[in-house]
Scaffold this motif. Structure first.
Motif, mmCIF file in Angstrom:
data_model
loop_
_atom_site.group_PDB
_atom_site.id
_atom_site.type_symbol
_atom_site.label_atom_id
_atom_site.label_comp_id
_atom_site.label_asym_id
_atom_site.label_seq_id
_atom_site.Cartn_x
_atom_site.Cartn_y
_atom_site.Cartn_z
ATOM 1 N N CYS A 1 -19.402 23.987 70.081
ATOM 2 C CA CYS A 1 -18.955 25.342 69.192
ATOM 3 C C CYS A 1 -17.926 24.971 68.242
ATOM 4 N N VAL A 2 -17.877 25.052 66.998
ATOM 5 C CA VAL A 2 -16.892 24.988 66.073
ATOM 6 C C VAL A 2 -16.660 26.051 65.323
ATOM 7 N N PHE A 3 -15.221 26.278 65.066
ATOM 8 C CA PHE A 3 -14.759 27.333 64.207
ATOM 9 C C PHE A 3 -13.275 27.404 64.183
ATOM 10 N N PRO A 4 -12.831 28.171 63.274
ATOM 11 C CA PRO A 4 -13.255 28.914 62.208
ATOM 12 C C PRO A 4 -13.833 28.165 60.963
ATOM 13 N N ILE A 5 -14.815 28.609 60.484
ATOM 14 C CA ILE A 5 -15.415 27.717 58.955
ATOM 15 C C ILE A 5 -15.491 28.753 58.112
ATOM 16 N N ARG A 6 -14.772 28.655 56.928
ATOM 17 C CA ARG A 6 -14.733 29.859 55.784
ATOM 18 C C ARG A 6 -16.208 29.325 55.007
ATOM 19 N N VAL A 7 -16.961 30.676 55.037
ATOM 20 C CA VAL A 7 -18.248 30.440 54.135
ATOM 21 C C VAL A 7 -18.132 31.450 52.907
ATOM 22 N N MET A 8 -17.254 32.474 52.995
ATOM 23 C CA MET A 8 -17.152 33.366 51.731
ATOM 24 C C MET A 8 -15.721 33.898 51.723
ATOM 25 N N SER A 9 -15.458 34.625 50.743
ATOM 26 C CA SER A 9 -14.117 35.244 50.739
ATOM 27 C C SER A 9 -13.994 36.390 51.399
ATOM 28 N N GLU A 10 -12.904 36.873 51.930
ATOM 29 C CA GLU A 10 -12.781 38.273 52.596
ATOM 30 C C GLU A 10 -13.317 39.406 52.013
ATOM 31 N N ALA A 11 -13.118 39.246 50.674
ATOM 32 C CA ALA A 11 -13.556 40.473 49.693
ATOM 33 C C ALA A 11 -15.328 40.344 49.803
ATOM 34 N N GLU A 12 -15.940 39.153 49.573
ATOM 35 C CA GLU A 12 -17.396 39.210 49.970
ATOM 36 C C GLU A 12 -17.910 39.692 51.033
ATOM 37 N N ALA A 13 -17.088 39.329 52.335
ATOM 38 C CA ALA A 13 -17.569 39.734 53.503
ATOM 39 C C ALA A 13 -17.517 41.378 53.688
ATOM 40 N N LEU B 1 -29.227 39.493 52.297
ATOM 41 C CA LEU B 1 -29.269 38.833 53.527
ATOM 42 C C LEU B 1 -30.233 37.498 53.435
ATOM 43 N N GLY B 2 -31.348 37.889 52.525
ATOM 44 C CA GLY B 2 -31.996 36.715 52.302
ATOM 45 C C GLY B 2 -31.251 35.625 51.600
ATOM 46 N N LYS B 3 -30.314 36.052 50.693
ATOM 47 C CA LYS B 3 -29.519 34.987 49.950
ATOM 48 C C LYS B 3 -28.537 34.489 51.085
ATOM 49 N N LEU B 4 -28.032 35.354 51.741
ATOM 50 C CA LEU B 4 -27.054 34.914 52.828
ATOM 51 C C LEU B 4 -27.558 33.820 53.540
ATOM 52 N N VAL B 5 -28.781 33.888 54.115
ATOM 53 C CA VAL B 5 -29.300 32.728 55.078
ATOM 54 C C VAL B 5 -29.438 31.477 54.135
ATOM 55 N N ARG B 6 -29.569 31.525 52.927
ATOM 56 C CA ARG B 6 -29.527 30.379 52.081
ATOM 57 C C ARG B 6 -28.205 29.939 51.200
ATOM 58 N N ARG B 7 -27.317 30.598 51.822
ATOM 59 C CA ARG B 7 -25.735 30.345 51.097
ATOM 60 C C ARG B 7 -25.610 28.797 51.240
#
Ligand SMILES: O=C(O)CCC(=O)C(=O)O
Length: 285
Positions: free
Chosen positions: A18-30, A63-69
């Motif tokens: 397991c590895v974390f935390p990994i930032r993949v979007m801004s808090e605003a996008e979340a 969500l289709g976009k998120l899985v391809r982010r």
């Protein structure tokens, strides 16, 4: 040369599972992702239910976009190479002050996949903390063999069968996966993990994306997956299209067929035939 993860992060995944935390979007996008989900829930009169929580990337374009982010898929590529499928997705939503929990388990138990090269990117749409039922795991447990599980079908268990490992878990070893909105964790398919209820006053929302290299096959029935990077030279899975708008009727129908087929794999050997059936049915069986 890794694309997104550091060598230390790759090493941590290999060693700890397991590895974390990994930032993949801004808090605003979340927060926007949460808003989109909750807008749909407002329109449909309550929390996302049944099969809508699974393979949701076929129903909603965002969500289709998120899985391809790029950030997420780059991180997965660093672990499993450049030909990648999104096998499935699952919303793990714990309402405020709700008894819902996830028992200690290994994901691999009922998934029917041919190898252990499977990683979950668990993306936080809200904070995930000790106070709201964040995921917990036992470091290095992914190096164990498959552990026998018992099905409990416990009412408040968020897992399909309420499955739990049939060994005593040493809680003194557990680590908590604390995430800010827009961060993700990556965990291995054999990692022993779970999560307690959320006693806080707000929801805890995570979106779990399961990725495999295209060389992994499904051994337990017909299955489909979405190609998110590279090429699929193996064709073990039927190829899923990407939605370009939310709730396109063709995609809603396709999603129904796919989740029914998927449920047959996950519930094989029980009386349950779909994600929409009450768990009590299986308890009676
Ligand atoms: O969200 C949780 O608390 C548990 C998620 C989980 O078990 C998983 O993603 O495999």
């Amino acid at each position: 040369m890794p694309k997104f993860l550091s060598s230390a992060q790759i090493e941590q995944y290999r060693e700890d599972g397991c590895v974390f935390p990994i930032r993949v979007m801004s808090e605003a996008e979340a927060a926007e992702h949460r808003l989109r989900l909750e807008e749909f829930e407002r329109q449909t009169g309550g929390p996302l239910k049944g099969d809508l929580r699974h393979k949701s990337h076929l129903l909603f374009a965002w969500l289709g976009k998120l899985v391809r982010r790029t950030a997420i898929v780059d991180a997965v590529e660093d672990l499993y190479g450049s030909d990648l499928l999104c096998w499935t997705t699952n919303f793990f939503i714990k309402e405020a002050a709700d008894p819902a929990f996830v028992s200690w388990h290994q994901d691999a138990t009922y998934w029917g996949l041919s190898r252990q090269d499977v990683v979950t990117a668990w993306v936080a749409f809200t904070p995930a903390t000790e106070a709201n039922g964040a995921m917990e795991y036992i470091p290095r447990s992914h190096k164990f063999d498959q552990i026998p599980h018992r099905d409990t079908f416990a009412k408040h268990n968020l897992l399909t069968r309420g499955q739990e490992v049939m060994v005593e878990v040493d809680h003194s070893q557990r680590r908590i996966i604390t995430l800010h909105p827009g961060e993700m964790s990556l965990h291995h398919v054999r990692l022993v993990h779970g999560s307690p209820p959320n006693p806080s006053s707000d929801r805890r929302i995570g979106f779990a994306i399961r990725y495999i290299p295209t060389s992994v096959a499904q051994l337990a029935g017909e299955d489909s997956a979405s190609l998110v990077r590279g090429e699929d030279r193996h064709h073990h899975f039927m190829s899923e299209p990407q939605p370009t708008r939310d709730l396109d009727p063709e995609f809603v129908a396709l999603h129904r067929t796919i989740t029914e087929r998927n449920a047959r794999i996950l519930y094989r050997g029980t009386d349950v035939a779909s994600y929409n059936e009450p768990k009590a049915l299986a308890q009676r069986g």
